[in-house]
Design a protein around this motif. Structure first.
Motif, PDB file in Angstrom:
ATOM      1  N   VAL A   9     -55.151 -47.239 -90.809  1.00  0.00           N
ATOM      2  CA  VAL A   9     -56.267 -47.954 -91.008  1.00  0.00           C
ATOM      3  C   VAL A   9     -56.564 -48.943 -89.824  1.00  0.00           C
ATOM      4  N   ALA A  10     -55.395 -49.363 -88.958  1.00  0.00           N
ATOM      5  CA  ALA A  10     -55.580 -49.963 -87.569  1.00  0.00           C
ATOM      6  C   ALA A  10     -56.244 -49.219 -86.694  1.00  0.00           C
ATOM      7  N   ASP A  11     -56.164 -48.004 -86.582  1.00  0.00           N
ATOM      8  CA  ASP A  11     -57.209 -46.873 -85.816  1.00  0.00           C
ATOM      9  C   ASP A  11     -58.588 -46.887 -86.323  1.00  0.00           C
ATOM     10  N   ILE A  12     -58.596 -46.797 -87.404  1.00  0.00           N
ATOM     11  CA  ILE A  12     -59.933 -46.783 -88.053  1.00  0.00           C
ATOM     12  C   ILE A  12     -60.624 -48.221 -87.671  1.00  0.00           C
ATOM     13  N   ILE A  13     -60.028 -49.288 -87.944  1.00  0.00           N
ATOM     14  CA  ILE A  13     -60.694 -50.477 -87.437  1.00  0.00           C
ATOM     15  C   ILE A  13     -60.934 -50.509 -85.943  1.00  0.00           C
ATOM     16  N   GLU A  14     -59.975 -49.966 -85.186  1.00  0.00           N
ATOM     17  CA  GLU A  14     -60.558 -50.228 -83.912  1.00  0.00           C
ATOM     18  C   GLU A  14     -61.419 -49.019 -83.252  1.00  0.00           C
ATOM     19  N   THR A  15     -61.639 -48.155 -84.034  1.00  0.00           N
ATOM     20  CA  THR A  15     -62.970 -47.216 -83.726  1.00  0.00           C
ATOM     21  C   THR A  15     -64.072 -47.468 -84.336  1.00  0.00           C
ATOM     22  N   ASP A  16     -63.857 -47.666 -85.847  1.00  0.00           N
ATOM     23  CA  ASP A  16     -65.083 -47.589 -86.470  1.00  0.00           C
ATOM     24  C   ASP A  16     -65.276 -49.158 -87.118  1.00  0.00           C
ATOM     25  N   GLY A  17     -64.589 -50.137 -86.995  1.00  0.00           N
ATOM     26  CA  GLY A  17     -64.640 -51.235 -87.755  1.00  0.00           C
ATOM     27  C   GLY A  17     -64.059 -51.625 -88.979  1.00  0.00           C
ATOM     28  N   VAL A  18     -64.181 -52.978 -89.517  1.00  0.00           N
ATOM     29  CA  VAL A  18     -63.463 -53.297 -90.468  1.00  0.00           C
ATOM     30  C   VAL A  18     -64.051 -52.608 -91.827  1.00  0.00           C
ATOM     31  N   GLY A  19     -65.291 -52.548 -91.877  1.00  0.00           N
ATOM     32  CA  GLY A  19     -65.958 -52.045 -93.018  1.00  0.00           C
ATOM     33  C   GLY A  19     -65.705 -50.580 -93.110  1.00  0.00           C
ATOM     34  N   ALA A  20     -65.538 -49.670 -92.158  1.00  0.00           N
ATOM     35  CA  ALA A  20     -64.995 -48.347 -92.284  1.00  0.00           C
ATOM     36  C   ALA A  20     -63.660 -48.360 -92.689  1.00  0.00           C
ATOM     37  N   ALA A  21     -62.860 -49.170 -92.310  1.00  0.00           N
ATOM     38  CA  ALA A  21     -61.436 -49.245 -92.818  1.00  0.00           C
ATOM     39  C   ALA A  21     -61.435 -49.436 -94.458  1.00  0.00           C
ATOM     40  N   GLY A  22     -62.411 -50.673 -94.729  1.00  0.00           N
ATOM     41  CA  GLY A  22     -62.260 -51.040 -96.052  1.00  0.00           C
ATOM     42  C   GLY A  22     -62.482 -49.850 -96.927  1.00  0.00           C
ATOM     43  N   GLU A  23     -63.867 -49.040 -96.478  1.00  0.00           N
ATOM     44  CA  GLU A  23     -64.127 -47.940 -97.317  1.00  0.00           C
ATOM     45  C   GLU A  23     -63.348 -46.867 -97.429  1.00  0.00           C
ATOM     46  N   TYR A  24     -62.528 -46.672 -96.361  1.00  0.00           N
ATOM     47  CA  TYR A  24     -61.386 -45.940 -96.678  1.00  0.00           C
ATOM     48  C   TYR A  24     -60.325 -46.038 -97.328  1.00  0.00           C
ATOM     49  N   THR A  75     -60.367 -58.757 -85.430  1.00  0.00           N
ATOM     50  CA  THR A  75     -60.792 -58.102 -86.415  1.00  0.00           C
ATOM     51  C   THR A  75     -59.849 -57.424 -87.413  1.00  0.00           C
ATOM     52  N   LEU A  76     -58.662 -57.062 -86.709  1.00  0.00           N
ATOM     53  CA  LEU A  76     -57.590 -56.494 -87.613  1.00  0.00           C
ATOM     54  C   LEU A  76     -56.757 -57.558 -88.539  1.00  0.00           C
ATOM     55  N   PHE A  77     -56.524 -58.694 -87.886  1.00  0.00           N
ATOM     56  CA  PHE A  77     -56.217 -59.903 -88.550  1.00  0.00           C
ATOM     57  C   PHE A  77     -56.962 -60.172 -89.641  1.00  0.00           C
ATOM     58  N   GLU A  78     -58.243 -60.229 -89.585  1.00  0.00           N
ATOM     59  CA  GLU A  78     -59.293 -60.411 -90.741  1.00  0.00           C
ATOM     60  C   GLU A  78     -59.056 -59.361 -91.651  1.00  0.00           C
ATOM     61  N   PHE A  79     -58.827 -58.185 -91.445  1.00  0.00           N
ATOM     62  CA  PHE A  79     -58.858 -57.166 -92.248  1.00  0.00           C
ATOM     63  C   PHE A  79     -57.566 -57.417 -93.205  1.00  0.00           C
ATOM     64  N   ASN A  80     -56.522 -57.735 -92.580  1.00  0.00           N
ATOM     65  CA  ASN A  80     -55.280 -58.379 -93.354  1.00  0.00           C
ATOM     66  C   ASN A  80     -55.505 -59.105 -94.355  1.00  0.00           C
ATOM     67  N   THR A  81     -56.183 -60.182 -93.811  1.00  0.00           N
ATOM     68  CA  THR A  81     -56.375 -61.351 -94.842  1.00  0.00           C
ATOM     69  C   THR A  81     -57.409 -60.909 -96.040  1.00  0.00           C
ATOM     70  N   LEU A  82     -58.069 -59.797 -95.996  1.00  0.00           N
ATOM     71  CA  LEU A  82     -58.901 -59.232 -97.033  1.00  0.00           C
ATOM     72  C   LEU A  82     -58.060 -58.403 -97.937  1.00  0.00           C
ATOM     73  N   LEU A  83     -57.008 -57.610 -97.240  1.00  0.00           N
ATOM     74  CA  LEU A  83     -56.154 -57.015 -97.967  1.00  0.00           C
ATOM     75  C   LEU A  83     -55.113 -57.777 -98.715  1.00  0.00           C
TER      76      LEU A  83
END
Length: 119
Positions: free
Chosen positions: A1-16, A58-66
């Protein structure tokens, strides 16, 4: 997930993650929710140490979404925002962390420090 966020963004990681489903995300990460939260958080701190603060944010924001009920996730996001000198955001996130964990003395101390740094 972290790699997806770094390359494609939070939205792509969330969709994944949504495509995988909760059980598969946790299995992929080798454990339960706590393991996922720790892995994402650890990667965020690695990025901060490397000076990649925006990506870490961005990664920390994703963690708060999860994990919106994780005081630690909010505290880490607040710390990153503080390091970026985004004091209003940092204060908001430290307050959220304190709301979830009233015993978080780091968050309370950092709110005082932010108050000193705001114009």
């Amino acid at each position: 997930v972290a790699d997806i966020i770094e390359t494609d963004g939070v939205g792509a990681a969330g969709e994944y993650c949504m495509r995988l489903g909760e059980a598969d995300v946790f299995a992929w990460c080798g454990g339960g929710p706590g393991d996922v939260a720790r892995r994402v958080n650890t990667r965020g701190y690695e990025l901060m140490a490397a000076g990649e603060l925006e990506t870490a944010q961005t990664l920390f924001e994703f963690n708060t979404l999860l994990f919106p009920q994780s005081a630690n996730a909010w505290d880490s996001l607040a710390e990153c925002c503080f390091n970026l000198e985004h004091y209003d955001e940092s204060a908001e996130y430290y307050e959220k962390s304190l709301e979830l964990d009233p015993g978080n003395t780091n968050a309370a101390d950092m709110l005082v420090e932010i108050g000193r740094r705001r114009p």
